[in-house]
Design an enzyme around this catalytic site. Structure first.
Site, mmCIF file in Angstrom:
data_model
loop_
_atom_site.group_PDB
_atom_site.id
_atom_site.type_symbol
_atom_site.label_atom_id
_atom_site.label_comp_id
_atom_site.label_asym_id
_atom_site.label_seq_id
_atom_site.Cartn_x
_atom_site.Cartn_y
_atom_site.Cartn_z
ATOM 1 N N HIS A 1 -0.606 6.887 -20.333
ATOM 2 C CA HIS A 1 0.788 7.014 -20.779
ATOM 3 C C HIS A 1 0.904 7.065 -22.308
ATOM 4 O O HIS A 1 1.521 7.972 -22.874
ATOM 5 C CB HIS A 1 1.629 5.832 -20.277
ATOM 6 C CG HIS A 1 1.659 5.681 -18.793
ATOM 7 N ND1 HIS A 1 1.464 6.735 -17.931
ATOM 8 C CD2 HIS A 1 1.879 4.592 -18.009
ATOM 9 C CE1 HIS A 1 1.558 6.306 -16.681
ATOM 10 N NE2 HIS A 1 1.801 5.011 -16.711
ATOM 11 N N SER B 1 0.812 -1.209 0.000
ATOM 12 C CA SER B 1 0.000 0.000 0.000
ATOM 13 C C SER B 1 0.848 1.262 0.000
ATOM 14 O O SER B 1 0.408 2.298 -0.475
ATOM 15 C CB SER B 1 -0.926 0.013 1.219
ATOM 16 O OG SER B 1 -1.798 -1.085 1.177
ATOM 17 N N GLY B 2 2.058 1.201 0.551
ATOM 18 C CA GLY B 2 2.874 2.404 0.649
ATOM 19 C C GLY B 2 3.947 2.503 -0.397
ATOM 20 O O GLY B 2 4.912 3.248 -0.221
ATOM 21 N N ARG C 1 0.592 -0.457 -28.271
ATOM 22 C CA ARG C 1 0.795 -1.825 -27.775
ATOM 23 C C ARG C 1 1.283 -1.763 -26.339
ATOM 24 O O ARG C 1 2.250 -1.054 -26.044
ATOM 25 C CB ARG C 1 1.853 -2.565 -28.610
ATOM 26 C CG ARG C 1 1.523 -2.734 -30.072
ATOM 27 C CD ARG C 1 2.523 -3.650 -30.748
ATOM 28 N NE ARG C 1 3.891 -3.173 -30.578
ATOM 29 C CZ ARG C 1 4.978 -3.908 -30.786
ATOM 30 N NH1 ARG C 1 4.866 -5.179 -31.134
ATOM 31 N NH2 ARG C 1 6.177 -3.390 -30.640
#
Length: 513
Positions: free
Chosen positions: A261, A38-39, A355
């Site tokens: 991205h 989680s961190g 891709r």
């Protein structure tokens, strides 16, 4: 530009930096190491980035870093978690101690206004706290964005200095959820206070795209549909979910990589020349590109999900569905190839092929522009298409695949390259981490490399229909073996839409020869 940092971007001297107002950087969402992964963002990226900026003298002198989360922690816990990622030399020990002396931590509940009032009291107690600029980094799940952003706005805003909020992706799961989140945050903050961070926009070669395009006369006449046959944007990882299947399965590869991205890189390739490098001038052009892109349809996408390789070693023997954190029978794709078209005068008909996938044969991110064949071939089909490749990671490079005469007593064309490999050309230059650049930009008030709300809306418009269709119809992705190139159907698809994969030449990093 609102410059508060010593850097080339802010153009401030060391002497001027001493006069800066105290800055409080508040990190929301720190967690103890026993909570599974989680961190990761805080310990692997945020604290190391702050340390690098501090060590390089790029933070304002009176900067204090405050962690806030539900967990019962102290600064020593935070230091222990993050130290393996700090890249500290033996000579930095004293400076590292000084860095952590500027750190503090407050525990509280995200939905509790009183907890944030306690946080504000702590911020006020710091040196010049009442006048401080405040930067809030939301390293928290989107499910608590509403509470956190509201409580910050009500209790923790600086009256005298600037206030800025960094929001990590995912920015929603579809157009509707993204719009709701944007409307909520926009009701609390002005757009110039909101920094939606996509770390790919901080990568060296992604930022280099604008300089290559608009700083070189030779590319201008060629950068259009008359000369370019296809554009391929690639993101490959050689590992699977590695125990994070629960998180990944909620989003899938399209939301995790393609919609942000790769789409951001596509905009930088396709956009028109902005009026200036002003943040809004650049982002205006990116939005124009996205508005020219129709919604993605099922005919223009191939999806895959990796299966184990019985002949592989370790993790490679296990498929996506073998991960105990992945729901049984999941249809979530771990691989996708999609083609988008930019329907404007410059790009009409040129396929932009994206891709991306996990558990593939290599780690690589790149932009590849493939040019059309030379007309009037006199070499009997021996010439291959030219390509301009911007290799984002690893081994940053720009190279052009071209034909040259084979040396010796021959008169035959041969594939070679004009190569700018950064590790070879810039041997003594340290390339900053993407987060390092972006957090410095936030201090400077430069939003060029951050996602604006209208960009986000157009991006989700393109991908939301196909995402809903996949989930509603439960379309099963094609299987591909761990460590392969992905489904064979993907290679067939991209050749069908216009990319020519010859397979006769592979770039090799000259530093590794």
């Amino acid at each position: 530009m609102e410059g508060e940092v010593q850097s080339d971007r802010c153009r401030k001297s060391h002497k001027a930096r001493k006069a800066y107002t105290t800055n409080a950087i508040v990190w929301h969402g720190l967690v103890p190491p026993w909570r599974i992964r989680s961190g990761d963002l805080a310990k692997k990226k945020i604290y190391p980035t702050l340390w690098w900026l501090y060590n390089d003298g790029l933070l304002p002198e009176d900067t204090y870093i405050v962690g806030f989360a539900r967990s019962k922690l102290n600064v020593q816990d935070i230091r222990k978690q993050s130290e393996p990622y700090l890249k500290v030399s033996a000579n930095d020990a004293e400076k590292l101690n000084a860095f952590f002396k500027r750190n503090s931590y407050v525990s509280g509940q995200y939905s509790d206004e009183a907890s944030f009032k306690a946080l504000n009291d702590h911020l006020q107690s710091l040196l010049n706290g009442a006048k401080a600029n405040r930067l809030f980094y939301l390293a928290v799940p989107p499910s608590v964005y509403h509470d956190v952003t509201r409580n910050i706005r009500v209790t923790c805003m600086s009256a005298a200095g600037w206030n800025r909020v960094i929001v990590e992706k995912p920015f929603g799961k579809d157009l509707e959820s993204s719009n709701k989140l944007s409307e909520h945050i926009s009701s609390l903050y002005q757009e110039n206070q909101i920094y939606r961070i996509d770390h790919y926009l901080g990568k060296e070669m992604v930022q280099n795209l604008m300089v290559l395009r608009f700083g070189n006369r030779i590319f201008g006449p060629l950068w259009n549909r008359d000369h370019i046959a296809s554009v391929v944007l690639t993101f490959k990882e050689p590992f699977g979910t590695q125990g994070r299947g629960g998180y990944f399965d909620e989003f899938g590869i399209i939301r995790d990589v393609m919609q942000n991205h790769l789409l951001q890189m596509m905009c930088l390739v396709a956009m028109e020349k902005p009026v200036s490098t002003n943040s809004d001038d650049v982002r205006d052009e990116k939005v124009k590109v996205l508005k020219c892109v129709p919604e993605l349809t099922l005919n223009n996408i191939v999806m895959g999900q990796y299966v184990g390789d019985p002949e592989g070693k370790g993790e490679a023997q296990k498929g996506y569905l073998d991960d105990p954190t992945v729901p049984k029978g999941s249809f979530t794709p771990t691989f996708a190839t999609a083609v988008l078209y930019v329907q404007n005068e410059r790009w009409d008909g040129v396929p932009f092929i994206m891709r991306c996938g996990k558990a593939l044969n290599e780690r690589k991110a790149e932009v590849r522009l493939q040019f059309r064949e030379v007309p009037g071939d006199i070499f009997h089909g021996q010439c291959k298409r030219n390509e301009l490749v911007i290799r984002v990671q690893p081994d940053e490079a720009v190279y052009t695949k071209m034909m040259t005469k084979k040396p010796g007593m021959f008169f035959n064309p041969e594939e070679s390259e004009l190569d700018l490999t950064y590790g070879n050309r810039y041997k003594d230059v340290k390339l900053p981490d993407a987060y390092e650049r972006l957090i410095l930009d936030v201090f400077c008030g430069n939003q060029m490399h951050f996602v604006r709300s209208d960009e986000l809306k157009e991006a989700w418009r393109i991908f939301t229909p196909i995402l809903h269709q996949l989930e509603k119809e439960k379309i099963k992705p094609l299987p591909y073996k761990y460590g392969s190139r992905g489904p064979a159907e993907s290679d067939e698809f991209i050749q069908k839409v216009g990319f020519r994969y010859e397979g006769t030449y592979k770039w090799v990093n000259p530093n590794k020869l």
